[in-house]
Write a protein that holds these residues in place. Structure first.
Motif, short mmCIF file in Angstrom:
data_model
loop_
_atom_site.label_atom_id
_atom_site.label_comp_id
_atom_site.label_asym_id
_atom_site.label_seq_id
_atom_site.Cartn_x
_atom_site.Cartn_y
_atom_site.Cartn_z
N THR A 89 0.84 -1.21 0.00
CA THR A 89 0.00 0.00 0.00
C THR A 89 0.87 1.25 0.00
O THR A 89 0.49 2.27 -0.58
CB THR A 89 -0.97 0.03 1.20
N HIS A 90 2.03 1.17 0.61
CA HIS A 90 2.96 2.31 0.65
C HIS A 90 3.40 2.67 -0.78
O HIS A 90 3.27 3.83 -1.20
CB HIS A 90 4.17 1.93 1.52
N SER A 93 0.48 3.75 -3.08
CA SER A 93 0.05 5.12 -2.77
C SER A 93 0.99 6.15 -3.38
O SER A 93 0.54 7.16 -3.93
CB SER A 93 -0.03 5.33 -1.25
N MET A 94 2.29 5.89 -3.29
CA MET A 94 3.25 6.82 -3.91
C MET A 94 3.05 6.87 -5.42
O MET A 94 3.05 7.95 -6.02
CB MET A 94 4.68 6.42 -3.55
N GLU A 96 0.31 6.18 -7.18
CA GLU A 96 -0.95 6.85 -7.53
C GLU A 96 -0.87 8.36 -7.26
O GLU A 96 -1.41 9.16 -8.03
CB GLU A 96 -2.12 6.23 -6.77
N ALA A 97 -0.21 8.75 -6.18
CA ALA A 97 -0.05 10.18 -5.88
C ALA A 97 0.78 10.87 -6.96
O ALA A 97 0.47 11.99 -7.38
CB ALA A 97 0.58 10.36 -4.51
N ALA A 134 -5.75 8.05 -6.41
CA ALA A 134 -4.81 8.37 -5.33
C ALA A 134 -5.53 8.36 -3.98
O ALA A 134 -5.01 7.84 -2.98
CB ALA A 134 -4.14 9.72 -5.58
N LEU A 138 -4.42 5.98 -0.98
CA LEU A 138 -4.01 6.59 0.29
C LEU A 138 -4.94 6.20 1.44
O LEU A 138 -4.48 5.97 2.56
CB LEU A 138 -3.95 8.11 0.13
N THR A 139 -6.23 6.09 1.16
CA THR A 139 -7.17 5.68 2.20
C THR A 139 -6.84 4.27 2.70
O THR A 139 -6.83 4.02 3.90
CB THR A 139 -8.62 5.75 1.67
N HIS A 141 -3.92 2.84 2.49
CA HIS A 141 -2.62 2.90 3.16
C HIS A 141 -2.81 3.37 4.61
O HIS A 141 -2.25 2.78 5.54
CB HIS A 141 -1.68 3.83 2.40
N VAL A 142 -3.60 4.40 4.80
CA VAL A 142 -3.89 4.88 6.16
C VAL A 142 -4.55 3.77 6.98
O VAL A 142 -4.18 3.52 8.13
CB VAL A 142 -4.76 6.16 6.12
#
Length: 171
Positions: A89-90, A93-94, A96-97, A134, A138-139, A141-142
């Motif tokens: 997920t880390h 997330s990077m 997609e961001a 993203a 990120l959701t 990942h959190v």
């Protein structure tokens, strides 16, 4: 892709935790028959049940299911077929961001809506879609980090809201 009902999510979560309907019901302070009816789809889940289950267990998946139930799908779906290891997920997330940021840099947002060409509209739509991807990454990942490192998912959002209020972004 089939959207899981809140009953499906409650059932799956309860089973993953090794709880009977009775044990689950006791923790969220409702009767077992209500849990059974919601899980089988014989009864719509009352907002109070959804809220109580999410807050009692502080379970990100239940919060996201509650959002989906209330909005009819205008929310982040739970990715139940994705690799949800913290490293996966880390990095996702990077990725997609970065894609969202790249799309945002090229979006013609300085133009008024009446000035947009078809290609401009498509670029803006692509930007929106990259941002939603993203947000989804990120959701998750959190959610994964909160569970892995035992931070309260609700507590993180509560702190975030307090910060937004302190900065006067919210009343």
């Amino acid at each position: 892709m089939r959207n899981l009902s809140i009953g499906d999510v409650l059932h799956d979560y309860r089973k993953q935790q090794g709880m009977t309907q009775e044990e689950f019901a006791e923790q969220i302070l409702i009767d077992r028959s209500s849990v059974a009816k919601v899980e089988t789809g014989k009864r719509a889940a009352p907002k109070s049940l959804i809220r109580q289950a999410a807050s009692t267990f502080d379970e990100p998946r239940l919060y996201l299911a509650a959002q989906e139930e209330i909005t009819g799908g205008a929310s982040v779906p739970w990715l139940d077929n994705a690799d949800l290891h913290r490293a996966a997920t880390h990095f996702k997330s990077m990725e997609e961001a970065e894609e969202a940021l790249a799309a945002m840099k090229t979006a013609p947002i300085m133009k008024r809506p009446d000035q947009l060409t078809a290609a401009d509209r498509e670029a803006i739509k692509s930007t929106i879609f990259e941002c939603v991807e993203a947000i989804t990454a990120l959701t998750h990942h959190v959610a994964v980090l909160c569970k892995e490192y035992t931070f309260s998912y609700f507590g993180i959002w509560k702190e975030h809201r307090a910060e937004l209020k302190a900065k006067k972004y919210m009343k």
